[in-house]
Motif scaffolding. Structure first.
Motif, PDB file in Angstrom:
ATOM      1  N   TRP A   1       0.862  -1.183   0.000  1.00  0.00           N
ATOM      2  CA  TRP A   1       0.000   0.000   0.000  1.00  0.00           C
ATOM      3  C   TRP A   1       0.896   1.230   0.000  1.00  0.00           C
ATOM      4  CZ3 TRP A   1      -2.505   2.572   4.773  1.00  0.00           C
ATOM      5  CH2 TRP A   1      -3.433   3.543   4.363  1.00  0.00           C
ATOM      6  N   GLU A   2       0.637   2.137  -0.934  1.00  0.00           N
ATOM      7  CA  GLU A   2       1.378   3.389  -0.998  1.00  0.00           C
ATOM      8  C   GLU A   2       0.530   4.503  -0.396  1.00  0.00           C
ATOM      9  OE1 GLU A   2       2.845   4.352  -4.850  1.00  0.00           O
ATOM     10  OE2 GLU A   2       3.932   2.453  -5.103  1.00  0.00           O
ATOM     11  N   LEU A   3       1.155   5.308   0.437  1.00  0.00           N
ATOM     12  CA  LEU A   3       0.467   6.455   1.024  1.00  0.00           C
ATOM     13  C   LEU A   3       1.400   7.651   1.064  1.00  0.00           C
ATOM     14  CD1 LEU A   3       1.542   6.860   4.218  1.00  0.00           C
ATOM     15  CD2 LEU A   3       0.194   4.791   4.523  1.00  0.00           C
ATOM     16  N   THR A   4       0.817   8.819   1.129  1.00  0.00           N
ATOM     17  CA  THR A   4       1.574  10.067   1.137  1.00  0.00           C
ATOM     18  C   THR A   4       1.304  10.821   2.431  1.00  0.00           C
ATOM     19  OG1 THR A   4       1.436  10.248  -1.272  1.00  0.00           O
ATOM     20  CG2 THR A   4       1.976  12.260  -0.054  1.00  0.00           C
ATOM     21  N   ILE A   5       2.365  11.332   3.024  1.00  0.00           N
ATOM     22  CA  ILE A   5       2.249  12.132   4.234  1.00  0.00           C
ATOM     23  C   ILE A   5       2.784  13.526   3.938  1.00  0.00           C
ATOM     24  CG2 ILE A   5       2.920  12.375   6.649  1.00  0.00           C
ATOM     25  CD1 ILE A   5       3.229   9.371   6.785  1.00  0.00           C
ATOM     26  N   HIS A   6       1.950  14.528   4.146  1.00  0.00           N
ATOM     27  CA  HIS A   6       2.309  15.921   3.901  1.00  0.00           C
ATOM     28  C   HIS A   6       2.768  16.596   5.198  1.00  0.00           C
ATOM     29  CE1 HIS A   6       0.493  15.613  -0.111  1.00  0.00           C
ATOM     30  NE2 HIS A   6      -0.531  15.005   0.470  1.00  0.00           N
ATOM     31  N   ASN A   7       3.344  17.783   5.047  1.00  0.00           N
ATOM     32  CA  ASN A   7       3.791  18.607   6.169  1.00  0.00           C
ATOM     33  C   ASN A   7       4.978  18.012   6.909  1.00  0.00           C
ATOM     34  OD1 ASN A   7       3.508  21.041   7.700  1.00  0.00           O
ATOM     35  ND2 ASN A   7       2.546  19.890   9.353  1.00  0.00           N
ATOM     36  N   LEU A   8       5.806  17.246   6.211  1.00  0.00           N
ATOM     37  CA  LEU A   8       7.041  16.723   6.792  1.00  0.00           C
ATOM     38  C   LEU A   8       8.159  17.712   6.457  1.00  0.00           C
ATOM     39  CD1 LEU A   8       6.622  12.955   5.843  1.00  0.00           C
ATOM     40  CD2 LEU A   8       6.370  13.974   8.110  1.00  0.00           C
TER      41      LEU A   8
ATOM     42  N   ILE B   1       2.661  -4.738   9.920  1.00  0.00           N
ATOM     43  CA  ILE B   1       3.514  -4.043   8.963  1.00  0.00           C
ATOM     44  C   ILE B   1       4.878  -4.743   8.936  1.00  0.00           C
ATOM     45  CG2 ILE B   1       4.666  -1.893   8.358  1.00  0.00           C
ATOM     46  CD1 ILE B   1       1.690  -1.769   7.982  1.00  0.00           C
ATOM     47  N   ILE B   2       5.237  -5.280   7.777  1.00  0.00           N
ATOM     48  CA  ILE B   2       6.503  -5.997   7.629  1.00  0.00           C
ATOM     49  C   ILE B   2       7.638  -5.046   7.288  1.00  0.00           C
ATOM     50  CG2 ILE B   2       7.706  -7.791   6.315  1.00  0.00           C
ATOM     51  CD1 ILE B   2       4.959  -9.057   5.795  1.00  0.00           C
ATOM     52  N   ASP B   3       7.355  -4.070   6.417  1.00  0.00           N
ATOM     53  CA  ASP B   3       8.423  -3.183   5.947  1.00  0.00           C
ATOM     54  C   ASP B   3       7.817  -1.855   5.517  1.00  0.00           C
ATOM     55  OD1 ASP B   3      11.174  -2.622   5.210  1.00  0.00           O
ATOM     56  OD2 ASP B   3      10.499  -2.724   3.135  1.00  0.00           O
ATOM     57  N   VAL B   4       8.568  -0.790   5.722  1.00  0.00           N
ATOM     58  CA  VAL B   4       8.177   0.548   5.276  1.00  0.00           C
ATOM     59  C   VAL B   4       9.331   1.135   4.482  1.00  0.00           C
ATOM     60  CG1 VAL B   4       7.489   2.872   5.966  1.00  0.00           C
ATOM     61  CG2 VAL B   4       6.680   0.893   7.281  1.00  0.00           C
ATOM     62  N   GLN B   5       9.065   1.540   3.243  1.00  0.00           N
ATOM     63  CA  GLN B   5      10.093   2.116   2.380  1.00  0.00           C
ATOM     64  C   GLN B   5       9.688   3.521   1.945  1.00  0.00           C
ATOM     65  OE1 GLN B   5      13.066   0.921   1.463  1.00  0.00           O
ATOM     66  NE2 GLN B   5      12.822  -1.015   2.568  1.00  0.00           N
ATOM     67  N   LEU B   6      10.624   4.468   2.095  1.00  0.00           N
ATOM     68  CA  LEU B   6      10.419   5.811   1.555  1.00  0.00           C
ATOM     69  C   LEU B   6      10.739   5.771   0.064  1.00  0.00           C
ATOM     70  CD1 LEU B   6       9.953   8.882   1.970  1.00  0.00           C
ATOM     71  CD2 LEU B   6      12.399   9.073   2.463  1.00  0.00           C
ATOM     72  N   ILE B   7       9.740   6.039  -0.785  1.00  0.00           N
ATOM     73  CA  ILE B   7       9.937   5.916  -2.229  1.00  0.00           C
ATOM     74  C   ILE B   7       9.890   7.263  -2.949  1.00  0.00           C
ATOM     75  CG2 ILE B   7       9.092   3.547  -2.326  1.00  0.00           C
ATOM     76  CD1 ILE B   7       6.408   4.607  -3.270  1.00  0.00           C
ATOM     77  N   GLY B   8       9.650   8.339  -2.199  1.00  0.00           N
ATOM     78  CA  GLY B   8       9.662   9.653  -2.835  1.00  0.00           C
ATOM     79  C   GLY B   8       9.516  10.757  -1.818  1.00  0.00           C
ATOM     80  N   TYR B   9      10.168  11.904  -2.097  1.00  0.00           N
ATOM     81  CA  TYR B   9      10.060  13.045  -1.190  1.00  0.00           C
ATOM     82  C   TYR B   9      10.198  14.333  -1.995  1.00  0.00           C
ATOM     83  CZ  TYR B   9      10.773  16.282   2.666  1.00  0.00           C
ATOM     84  OH  TYR B   9      10.635  17.317   3.539  1.00  0.00           O
ATOM     85  N   GLY B  10       9.338  15.295  -1.687  1.00  0.00           N
ATOM     86  CA  GLY B  10       9.411  16.609  -2.324  1.00  0.00           C
ATOM     87  C   GLY B  10       8.330  17.521  -1.809  1.00  0.00           C
ATOM     88  N   ASN B  11       8.629  18.817  -1.718  1.00  0.00           N
ATOM     89  CA  ASN B  11       7.674  19.816  -1.232  1.00  0.00           C
ATOM     90  C   ASN B  11       7.099  19.432   0.135  1.00  0.00           C
ATOM     91  OD1 ASN B  11       7.938  21.388  -3.617  1.00  0.00           O
ATOM     92  ND2 ASN B  11       6.448  20.064  -4.658  1.00  0.00           N
TER      93      ASN B  11
ATOM     94  N   LEU C   1       4.176   0.495   1.981  1.00  0.00           N
ATOM     95  CA  LEU C   1       4.060  -0.405   3.112  1.00  0.00           C
ATOM     96  C   LEU C   1       3.882  -1.838   2.609  1.00  0.00           C
ATOM     97  CD1 LEU C   1       3.473   2.379   4.390  1.00  0.00           C
ATOM     98  CD2 LEU C   1       1.740   1.265   5.809  1.00  0.00           C
ATOM     99  N   THR C   2       4.687  -2.738   3.131  1.00  0.00           N
ATOM    100  CA  THR C   2       4.507  -4.168   2.899  1.00  0.00           C
ATOM    101  C   THR C   2       3.896  -4.745   4.156  1.00  0.00           C
ATOM    102  OG1 THR C   2       6.460  -4.220   1.473  1.00  0.00           O
ATOM    103  CG2 THR C   2       5.628  -6.330   2.272  1.00  0.00           C
ATOM    104  N   MET C   3       2.761  -5.444   4.016  1.00  0.00           N
ATOM    105  CA  MET C   3       2.016  -5.813   5.222  1.00  0.00           C
ATOM    106  C   MET C   3       1.228  -7.095   5.029  1.00  0.00           C
ATOM    107  SD  MET C   3      -0.519  -2.591   4.792  1.00  0.00           S
ATOM    108  CE  MET C   3      -1.488  -2.386   3.300  1.00  0.00           C
ATOM    109  N   GLN C   4       0.833  -7.641   6.154  1.00  0.00           N
ATOM    110  CA  GLN C   4       0.001  -8.834   6.191  1.00  0.00           C
ATOM    111  C   GLN C   4      -1.386  -8.462   6.696  1.00  0.00           C
ATOM    112  OE1 GLN C   4       3.076 -10.880   8.653  1.00  0.00           O
ATOM    113  NE2 GLN C   4       2.597 -12.628   7.374  1.00  0.00           N
ATOM    114  N   ALA C   5      -1.980  -7.451   6.092  1.00  0.00           N
ATOM    115  CA  ALA C   5      -3.293  -6.988   6.514  1.00  0.00           C
ATOM    116  C   ALA C   5      -3.905  -6.160   5.402  1.00  0.00           C
ATOM    117  CB  ALA C   5      -3.191  -6.162   7.798  1.00  0.00           C
ATOM    118  N   ASP C   6      -5.187  -5.967   5.491  1.00  0.00           N
ATOM    119  CA  ASP C   6      -5.871  -5.130   4.515  1.00  0.00           C
ATOM    120  C   ASP C   6      -5.566  -3.658   4.797  1.00  0.00           C
ATOM    121  OD1 ASP C   6      -8.356  -3.504   3.502  1.00  0.00           O
ATOM    122  OD2 ASP C   6      -8.465  -5.435   2.483  1.00  0.00           O
ATOM    123  N   PRO C   7      -5.318  -2.850   3.758  1.00  0.00           N
ATOM    124  CA  PRO C   7      -5.029  -1.424   3.989  1.00  0.00           C
ATOM    125  C   PRO C   7      -6.119  -0.715   4.791  1.00  0.00           C
ATOM    126  CG  PRO C   7      -4.486  -2.011   1.733  1.00  0.00           C
ATOM    127  CD  PRO C   7      -5.159  -3.209   2.335  1.00  0.00           C
ATOM    128  N   ALA C   8      -7.364  -1.152   4.653  1.00  0.00           N
ATOM    129  CA  ALA C   8      -8.445  -0.503   5.392  1.00  0.00           C
ATOM    130  C   ALA C   8      -8.258  -0.658   6.895  1.00  0.00           C
ATOM    131  CB  ALA C   8      -9.795  -1.084   4.965  1.00  0.00           C
TER     132      ALA C   8
END
Length: 349
Positions: free
Chosen positions: A270-277, A296-306, A313-320
């Motif tokens: 699941w990819e998600l974006t966090i603003h105001n960092l 949550i098995i793994d968390v990777q930062l795949i992009g950053y800007g503004n 997120l790599t996980m063993q659960a539903d994103p919901a």
């Protein structure tokens, strides 16, 4: 006139209060049990009690204690213990710390899930009707057994609760009648000063003669939690037991919604974006926060800007289910977007 002035002042104060968010509950994988001695036979029994309490704190699921995998683990409870020791204050206690990976696997084997460390803070309005039909609101400083048992159950379940102070501010705003009749507009207004995540209204009274219950006492309860509403009833022969039963019932409902189950054969991303960092420190903190959620098995930062970061997120659960857990976080505020995968980082003062 005095009542109107105080209510007006309370309304202004409520507007100035900061928004409250869920609290982080720590020490979920440890528990202490009161014991009479350090005898080996009592130690093993206390370790079993401590593991059961730990499983309840983590899952909020009473049925997990009946699962064959759990009953087997209780027979060999010391295999899950990392360390234990004794603590002495007014009583003698056995304290035990359990192995997190083993406990997590046990919960998975029991077909349940883990409630994250973020738990909602609940304000409890508890009114008790005595045998003579007099009614009393229970305050934060009450020493009544029903209140003590309610607090003990909340600690055992890892549920942050608070009772109202019932000081001048409260008594000028809300009455016993308001709580008994569940006038929620008034109760919600009076609750605002405590900035809870949710409000429990519980009423304790004797059962009607000839009612279809064998117990002498009953409590009905409602939980208002954002837009969500739950309600239920519990009974007991002794009214002092009802506070704990209300907490158990409330916890079961909340945990069913917010615990995250793991399915070892299903890996999702699941990819998600966090603003105001706005800093490296906040970006690292956001990554650590995501990593701490169950399943949550793994968390990777795949992009950053503004000042926005995109994580995978790599996980063993539903994103919901992960999103529901995130909703309880102090630090991540969901944004109203079509994909439901954007959040705002909330900076602390």
């Amino acid at each position: 006139m005095q009542r109107l002035i105080i209510i007006f002042w309370l309304a202004i104060s409520a507007c100035l209060l900061p928004a409250q968010a869920a609290e982080e509950v720590t020490e979920l994988y440890q528990h202490r049990v009161q014991v009479n001695s350090q005898a080996a036979s009592e130690r093993d029994s206390a370790l079993q009690d401590a593991l059961q309490a730990t499983l309840l704190k983590l899952t909020g699921d009473s049925s997990v204690l009946q699962h064959p995998a759990v009953t087997a683990a209780l027979r060999d409870v010391r295999d899950l213990v990392v360390q234990y020791g004794y603590q002495q204050d007014e009583q003698l206690w056995l304290w035990a710390q359990f192995d997190q990976p083993q406990v997590d696997r046990l919960i998975q084997q029991a077909d349940s899930g883990i409630w994250s460390t973020m738990r909602p803070k609940l304000l409890v309005w508890l009114v008790v009707e005595e045998q003579d039909l007099t009614r009393k609101l229970m305050a934060a400083d009450s020493e009544a057994i029903i209140v003590q048992q309610l607090r003990n159950a909340a600690r055992r379940r890892g549920l942050p609760i608070q009772l109202p102070l019932l000081d001048l501010n409260d008594t000028m705003t809300v009455s016993v009648i308001d709580v008994w009749a569940r006038f929620m507009d008034t109760i919600t207004f009076a609750s605002a000063r405590y900035t809870p995540d949710g409000v429990i209204v519980a009423r304790v009274y004797q059962t009607e003669p000839g009612a279809d219950v064998s117990d002498k006492w009953m409590a009905d309860w409602t939980l208002n939690f954002g837009e969500l509403r739950w309600s239920g009833e519990v009974t007991a022969m002794d009214k002092s037991e009802l506070g704990a039963k209300v907490i158990s019932a409330v916890t079961e409902e909340l945990a069913q919604r917010y615990r995250i189950g793991s399915q070892s054969d299903v890996i999702k991303r699941w990819e998600l974006t966090i603003h105001n960092l706005i800093s490296l420190e906040s970006t690292i903190a956001a990554e650590q926060l995501l990593s701490n959620f169950p399943a949550i098995i793994d968390v990777q930062l795949i992009g950053y800007g503004n000042h926005s970061a995109r994580f995978e997120l790599t996980m063993q659960a539903d994103p919901a289910r992960i999103r529901q857990a995130i909703d309880l976080s102090k630090r991540l505020q969901p944004l109203d977007t079509d994909n439901g995968a954007e959040f705002r980082w909330v900076t602390t003062q």
